[in-house]
Design a protein around this motif. Sequence first.
Motif, short mmCIF file in Angstrom:
data_model
loop_
_atom_site.label_atom_id
_atom_site.label_comp_id
_atom_site.label_asym_id
_atom_site.label_seq_id
_atom_site.Cartn_x
_atom_site.Cartn_y
_atom_site.Cartn_z
N ALA A 79 0.90 -1.13 0.23
CA ALA A 79 -0.12 0.09 -0.22
C ALA A 79 0.73 1.00 0.13
O ALA A 79 0.33 2.64 -0.36
N ALA A 80 2.03 1.24 0.35
CA ALA A 80 2.71 2.68 0.72
C ALA A 80 3.09 2.81 -0.46
O ALA A 80 3.56 3.72 -0.45
N MET A 81 3.33 1.70 -1.13
CA MET A 81 3.94 1.98 -2.45
C MET A 81 2.70 1.84 -3.96
O MET A 81 3.05 2.01 -5.66
N ASN A 82 1.71 1.19 -3.98
CA ASN A 82 0.95 1.49 -4.51
C ASN A 82 1.20 0.66 -5.57
O ASN A 82 0.76 0.33 -6.82
N LYS A 83 2.03 -0.98 -4.94
CA LYS A 83 2.08 -1.74 -6.25
C LYS A 83 1.90 -3.34 -5.89
O LYS A 83 2.07 -3.17 -4.01
N ASP A 84 2.18 -3.78 -6.80
CA ASP A 84 2.27 -5.56 -6.12
C ASP A 84 3.82 -5.95 -6.87
O ASP A 84 4.43 -5.26 -7.62
N ILE A 85 4.38 -6.82 -5.31
CA ILE A 85 5.97 -7.32 -5.88
C ILE A 85 5.73 -8.53 -5.46
O ILE A 85 5.56 -9.07 -4.41
N LYS A 86 6.82 -9.51 -6.15
CA LYS A 86 6.76 -10.65 -5.99
C LYS A 86 7.59 -10.92 -4.98
O LYS A 86 9.00 -10.68 -4.35
N ALA A 87 7.05 -12.41 -4.70
CA ALA A 87 8.69 -13.15 -3.52
C ALA A 87 8.87 -14.53 -3.54
O ALA A 87 8.21 -14.73 -3.65
N VAL B 297 13.19 11.06 -0.82
CA VAL B 297 13.06 11.42 -2.47
C VAL B 297 11.90 10.77 -3.17
O VAL B 297 10.86 12.05 -3.63
N SER B 298 11.59 9.63 -3.14
CA SER B 298 10.41 9.57 -3.85
C SER B 298 9.45 8.17 -3.18
O SER B 298 10.20 7.64 -2.51
N ARG B 299 8.08 8.32 -3.65
CA ARG B 299 7.08 7.23 -2.34
C ARG B 299 7.36 5.64 -3.22
O ARG B 299 6.76 5.01 -3.02
N GLU B 300 8.33 5.94 -4.24
CA GLU B 300 8.17 4.31 -5.21
C GLU B 300 9.62 3.86 -4.71
O GLU B 300 9.67 2.65 -4.84
N TRP B 301 9.72 4.03 -3.56
CA TRP B 301 11.04 3.25 -2.77
C TRP B 301 11.20 3.59 -1.30
O TRP B 301 11.61 4.09 -0.31
#
Length: 276
Positions: free
Chosen positions: A35-43, A107-111
């Motif tokens: 939710a913090a980066m608004n994306k799905d991430i694999k693991a 710097v960026s919400r993407e990280w």
Amino acid sequence: MITYKRFLTLSLIFLTAALLKVHAATVDTVLTHSAAMNKDIKAVVIRPDDYSTAKKFPVLYLLHGFSGNYSDWILKVPSIKKLSDVYNMVIVCPDGGFASWYFDSPVSREWQFETYISKELISYIDSHYSTITDRSGRAITGLSMGGHGAFYLAFKHLELYGAAGSMSGGVDLRPFPDSFGIEQVLGKYSLFPQRWEQNSVINMVYLLKPNSLAIIFDCGSSDFLFEANKALHEKLLERNIPHDFTVRPGAHSWDYWGNSINYQALFFSRFFNKEK
């Protein structure tokens, strides 16, 4: 009537099945949401052969390095499946982005990988797998950028991790103002030196007290990060923080890390069993 040839064929089948049973860890690739980066991430999630919902298992979070991804460890060191079986632990290999350094970037919400791993991913793993849900059953380690990330996250979140490690960790960011993508998550060193100072693991030792965290780290004697790791070792000694620090022949390579993880997995297993 069973012929000799048929007998040999059946024997080979049974032997192969037996060998596979000895180390039959299950490897899942899961899709988690940040939710913090608004994306799905694999693991990657590795479950030991004895995995069962009737039992709670300790978890080792295993981080990749700069320019890597969630699949690095299982593809380049597939023997980690054996470590899951031998030590009866779940191993989770998250995706930390190409060059996140596992920070929550100003710097960026993407990280926002500190939040992702130490909040969102841990919550996902504990709700989808049968795990020990406190620090007594949770450890974290990684290589290079991931070694920095493991210490960074564990030092800041002692309530979550009981043990932490680093292999050839980039424990001091300051020597690399123009390298490894660090400026994209912290901003330029020349403009924001305080961010670089505060977020270098070597400057975060003050967060630790003796025995507040079980610590293991190592670095190859030919590694370009060796001096920084040696300096971290000396800082921990100054503050009387117990830790295991090992120097072995080797450089910044998968050959080195593939060997190192065997010793670290044993260390974490001893920690998990001691805590029971």
